[in-house]
Design an enzyme around this catalytic site. Structure first.
Site, PDB file in Angstrom:
ATOM      1  N   GLU A 181      -3.599  -2.223  -9.105  1.00 48.86           N
ATOM      2  CA  GLU A 181      -4.877  -2.855  -9.376  1.00 48.86           C
ATOM      3  C   GLU A 181      -5.932  -1.960  -8.729  1.00 48.86           C
ATOM      4  O   GLU A 181      -5.837  -1.651  -7.544  1.00 48.86           O
ATOM      5  CB  GLU A 181      -4.901  -4.251  -8.733  1.00 48.86           C
ATOM      6  CG  GLU A 181      -6.120  -5.034  -9.133  1.00 48.86           C
ATOM      7  CD  GLU A 181      -6.149  -6.441  -8.536  1.00 48.86           C
ATOM      8  OE1 GLU A 181      -5.136  -6.879  -7.966  1.00 48.86           O
ATOM      9  OE2 GLU A 181      -7.212  -7.068  -8.649  1.00 48.86           O
ATOM     10  N   ARG A 228       9.390  -4.991  -0.571  1.00 50.99           N
ATOM     11  CA  ARG A 228       8.234  -4.139  -0.293  1.00 50.99           C
ATOM     12  C   ARG A 228       8.441  -3.425   1.033  1.00 50.99           C
ATOM     13  O   ARG A 228       9.208  -3.870   1.886  1.00 50.99           O
ATOM     14  CB  ARG A 228       6.934  -4.941  -0.318  1.00 50.99           C
ATOM     15  CG  ARG A 228       6.786  -5.985   0.754  1.00 50.99           C
ATOM     16  CD  ARG A 228       5.620  -6.915   0.468  1.00 50.99           C
ATOM     17  NE  ARG A 228       4.329  -6.237   0.544  1.00 50.99           N
ATOM     18  CZ  ARG A 228       3.457  -6.182  -0.465  1.00 50.99           C
ATOM     19  NH1 ARG A 228       3.717  -6.758  -1.607  1.00 50.99           N
ATOM     20  NH2 ARG A 228       2.305  -5.580  -0.314  1.00 50.99           N
ATOM     21  N   LYS A 262      -4.337  -4.607   1.400  1.00 47.68           N
ATOM     22  CA  LYS A 262      -5.557  -3.924   0.953  1.00 47.68           C
ATOM     23  C   LYS A 262      -6.809  -4.656   1.413  1.00 47.68           C
ATOM     24  O   LYS A 262      -7.812  -4.041   1.746  1.00 47.68           O
ATOM     25  CB  LYS A 262      -5.563  -3.825  -0.578  1.00 47.68           C
ATOM     26  CG  LYS A 262      -4.919  -2.560  -1.105  1.00 47.68           C
ATOM     27  CD  LYS A 262      -5.230  -2.365  -2.577  1.00 47.68           C
ATOM     28  CE  LYS A 262      -4.149  -2.970  -3.439  1.00 47.68           C
ATOM     29  NZ  LYS A 262      -4.272  -2.677  -4.859  1.00 47.68           N
TER      30      LYS A 262
HETATM   31  P1  ATP Z   1      -1.792  -5.341  -1.525  1.00 49.23           P
HETATM   32  O1  ATP Z   1      -0.966  -6.576  -1.352  1.00 49.23           O
HETATM   33  O2  ATP Z   1      -1.752  -4.373  -0.379  1.00 49.23           O
HETATM   34  O3  ATP Z   1      -3.197  -5.620  -1.981  1.00 49.23           O
HETATM   35  P2  ATP Z   1      -0.847  -5.070  -4.169  1.00 49.23           P
HETATM   36  O4  ATP Z   1       0.584  -5.375  -4.339  1.00 49.23           O
HETATM   37  O5  ATP Z   1      -1.792  -6.103  -4.575  1.00 49.23           O
HETATM   38  O6  ATP Z   1      -1.086  -4.539  -2.699  1.00 49.23           O
HETATM   39  P3  ATP Z   1      -1.103  -3.409  -6.447  1.00 49.23           P
HETATM   40  O7  ATP Z   1      -2.170  -2.441  -6.750  1.00 49.23           O
HETATM   41  O8  ATP Z   1      -0.991  -4.637  -7.244  1.00 49.23           O
HETATM   42  O9  ATP Z   1      -1.249  -3.747  -4.911  1.00 49.23           O
HETATM   43  O10 ATP Z   1       0.308  -2.680  -6.395  1.00 49.23           O
HETATM   44  C1  ATP Z   1       0.771  -1.774  -7.340  1.00 49.23           C
HETATM   45  C2  ATP Z   1       2.266  -1.673  -7.233  1.00 49.23           C
HETATM   46  O11 ATP Z   1       2.644  -1.242  -5.931  1.00 49.23           O
HETATM   47  C3  ATP Z   1       2.905  -3.021  -7.456  1.00 49.23           C
HETATM   48  O12 ATP Z   1       4.013  -2.861  -8.317  1.00 49.23           O
HETATM   49  C4  ATP Z   1       3.316  -3.452  -6.095  1.00 49.23           C
HETATM   50  O13 ATP Z   1       4.429  -4.290  -6.144  1.00 49.23           O
HETATM   51  C5  ATP Z   1       3.600  -2.130  -5.395  1.00 49.23           C
HETATM   52  N1  ATP Z   1       3.418  -2.262  -3.947  1.00 49.23           N
HETATM   53  C6  ATP Z   1       2.338  -2.740  -3.297  1.00 49.23           C
HETATM   54  N2  ATP Z   1       2.554  -2.791  -1.974  1.00 49.23           N
HETATM   55  C7  ATP Z   1       3.809  -2.325  -1.769  1.00 49.23           C
HETATM   56  C8  ATP Z   1       4.639  -2.123  -0.620  1.00 49.23           C
HETATM   57  N3  ATP Z   1       4.209  -2.416   0.609  1.00 49.23           N
HETATM   58  N4  ATP Z   1       5.880  -1.620  -0.803  1.00 49.23           N
HETATM   59  C9  ATP Z   1       6.312  -1.313  -2.022  1.00 49.23           C
HETATM   60  N5  ATP Z   1       5.605  -1.474  -3.144  1.00 49.23           N
HETATM   61  C10 ATP Z   1       4.368  -1.980  -3.039  1.00 49.23           C
HETATM   62 MG    MG Z   2      -1.174  -6.855  -6.756  1.00 51.92          MG
END
Ligand code: ATP
Ligand code: MG
Length: 559
Positions: free
Chosen positions: A38, A262, A272
């Site tokens: 995102e 994760r 984030k």
């Molecule tokens: P945050 O919770 O930090 O805002 P998010 O999951 O909302 O992160 P996205 O941009 O939606 O961030 O993530 C893109 C991809 O990266 C998704 O498939 C997500 O599952 C993966 N991802 C995000 N954080 C992690 C992590 N700590 N370890 C592994 N994969 C991750």
């Molecule tokens: Mg997300």
């Protein structure tokens, strides 16, 4: 032998590779993955792991990986983030098959919503989002059906069209899937598919004022791209049945979702939202502050892409949540830099040495090896003169036994250069040591001594006259506590756990070749650690970041 190799290979497969190899065995040989960020922040080390998995699997199985921006929330998203995400993926060494945006599919998603309305599987609800939340029920109690749940197909089509046309204000209506208000999986209790947001979108502008929810957009986007393995993090496992439900209801290409744990790291905050807060409140210098866990911060700090990939490989793919020791990441960067980083000499805490029997104006050039791990890296010349700086720690006036560095009356080897002997310790009025007066053995250059005597200690040095001054930033973890959210000592939030000494700036003296060192290209300061010029560095004011120390606490503990 052949079987043994096969066995070893199979043992090392992670569970995602097993799933893929099973489907290949069934004849489904196409592998298509996607990385779906995102664009509401910069990528962090957790995303790096997801990138390595998605791009890595595609590469390993001759498939493709798309980059898809999940840009369904116009309020939080920005092109600045889109650009940074692309740069970071490229830096990590990956390239996508195609670049797509969930917003590319807004027309298709809208048409599919109409299909669901016509099938009697979606309806327009006039309740507020708060009322909807309140009537969802609990895990043990069923929810309450909306009074608008049984609107006719015609009325729903009309209202939904008018929602799209902008007739209604934000929050006044939503489109919901009509599933089951008593479903044990709360996500099935008539999930919201669309909400009204009158906001400009960074790609579609003002074309839309209704935006799809994650659950309605994600699976369908996967399906449009014919994703075979939609890999996401564990918290989405409860969403999987709904992902499948929409795909079945629409009878479209059946993508499948698989979840892995994760990445969590000690001393590291990954959310984030909180990282944005650190940036906005000026706790750090920006998204790329070397203390941040973002990919751009690791790059600025001097990490190599290979070290981040090696780390992702080392921690593997797990099905259960766990917390990885930050030391493992440092171990990986140290291993890689030891192989690839050139060596230089720099003194971080200087003590002046005057070589009394060395001519005043004489300058000699000593040839130094750039990287003992890599012959191809060649050599360079470093100037030597009568006045030098050595590290304060490399001298002790009253040393314990087995101290092999410099001491009164003692001798050490200056790296790549002469043996020197400490003849006199000069102190100021307060008794602080300000200078050492030494003699050198003119026969001892480049490793030999006049009478063949052996000297154990070797220390680094720079010529005072030639040295260049630099600001050096020594980084420690941004948080004092292993878990940034630790409240065991009465902390009210993670903000109480910030480490006040996470960045210490000092003045250092570098060998002259470091004036030309490119930004971001890491070297080893011999016997000190790994360092690289920061993006703040200018020819007038050099700034170096400490990438990582030489000390390897993790490897020692785990031996
Ligand atoms: P945050 O919770 O930090 O805002 P998010 O999951 O909302 O992160 P996205 O941009 O939606 O961030 O993530 C893109 C991809 O990266 C998704 O498939 C997500 O599952 C993966 N991802 C995000 N954080 C992690 C992590 N700590 N370890 C592994 N994969 C991750
Ligand atoms: Mg997300």
């Amino acid at each position: 032998m052949a079987t043994e190799t096969n066995e070893t290979r199979e043992k090392s497969l992670n569970f995602l590779e097993e799933i893929i190899e099973e489907s290949i065995a069934r004849g489904e040989t196409r592998v298509q993955t996607r990385f779906p960020p995102e664009p509401n922040g910069y990528l962090h080390i957790g995303h790096a792991k997801s990138i390595c998995i998605n791009f890595g699997l595609a590469k390993k199985y001759g498939g493709k990986c798309n980059l898809r921006f999940d840009d369904t929330n116009p309020v939080k998203e920005d092109v600045e983030y889109v650009d940074s995400i692309k740069r970071d993926i490229h830096w990590l060494g990956f390239d996508w098959a195609v670049e797509r945006y969930a917003s590319d599919y807004f027309d298709q998603l809208y048409e599919w919503a109409i299909v669901l309305i016509k099938k009697g599987l979606a309806y327009v609800d006039d309740q507020t989002q708060e009322q909807i939340r309140e009537t969802r029920g609990t895990v043990s109690e069923p929810g309450k059906e909306s009074p608008w749940r049984n609107r006719s197909v015609e009325e729903n089509l009309d209202l939904f069209e008018r929602m799209r046309a902008g007739e209604f204000p934000d929050g006044s209506k939503v489109l919901r899937a009509k599933i089951d208000m008593a479903h044990p999986n709360m996500l099935f209790r008539d999930p919201i598919m669309y909400r009204i947001i009158h906001a400009e979108h960074h790609r579609t502008g003002n074309k839309w004022c209704i935006y799809p929810m994650y659950d309605y957009a994600h699976g369908q986007s996967d399906s449009i791209e014919r994703i075979t393995h939609s890999i996401c993090t564990l918290e989405f496992d409860v969403h999987r049945p709904l992902y499948d439900w929409f795909i079945q209801a629409l009878d479209i290409y059946p993508s499948h979702q698989y979840e892995f744990a994760r990445l969590n790291l000690t001393y590291t905050m990954m959310s984030k939202r909180n990282l944005l807060k650190l940036v906005n409140e000026g706790v750090v210098m920006g998204w790329d502050d070397p203390r941040m866990p973002t990919i751009c911060a690791l790059r600025r700090k001097g990490y190599t892409p290979a070290s981040v990939r090696a780390f992702a490989e080392m921690v593997g793919v797990a099905k259960r949540d766990n917390v990885i020791d930050l030391g493992k990441l440092e171990y990986c960067v140290r291993e890689d830099l030891n192989r690839v980083a050139e060596r230089r000499m720099a003194v971080l805490n200087p003590l002046k040495v005057v070589i009394t029997n060395y001519p005043e104006d004489k300058v000699e050039m000593f040839r130094c090896v750039n990287n003992p791990e890599d012959e191809g890296a060649g050599t360079r010349e470093v100037p030597f003169s009568r006045e030098l700086y050595i590290e304060r720690d490399d001298f002790m006036e009253n040393p314990p036994k087995k101290y092999f560095r410099l001491q009164p009356g003692g001798e050490v080897r200056l790296r790549y250069s002469y043996l020197i002997k400490c003849e006199e310790v000069v102190k100021d009025a307060e008794g602080n040591i300000v200078e050492l007066r030494c003699t050198y053995d003119p026969q001892s250059g480049e490793g030999s001594s006049s009478d063949g005597r052996r000297v154990k200690g070797v220390i680094h040095w720079v010529s005072a006259r030639h040295a260049v001054e630099a600001e050096v930033r020594l980084f420690d973890t941004l948080f004092r506590t292993e878990d940034p959210n630790d409240t065991s000592e009465g902390q009210t939030s993670w903000e109480d756990n910030l480490n006040p000494n996470s960045m210490v700036k000092i003045r250092a003296w570098l060998e002259p070749s470091l004036r030309e060192q490119p930004v971001g290209k890491t070297v080893q300061f011999e016997r000190v650690g790994y360092f690289c010029p920061d993006t703040d560095s200018t020819p007038e004011h050099l700034v170096f970041n400490r990438t990582v120390t030489l000390k390897d606490s993790w490897a020692k503990i785990n031996k």
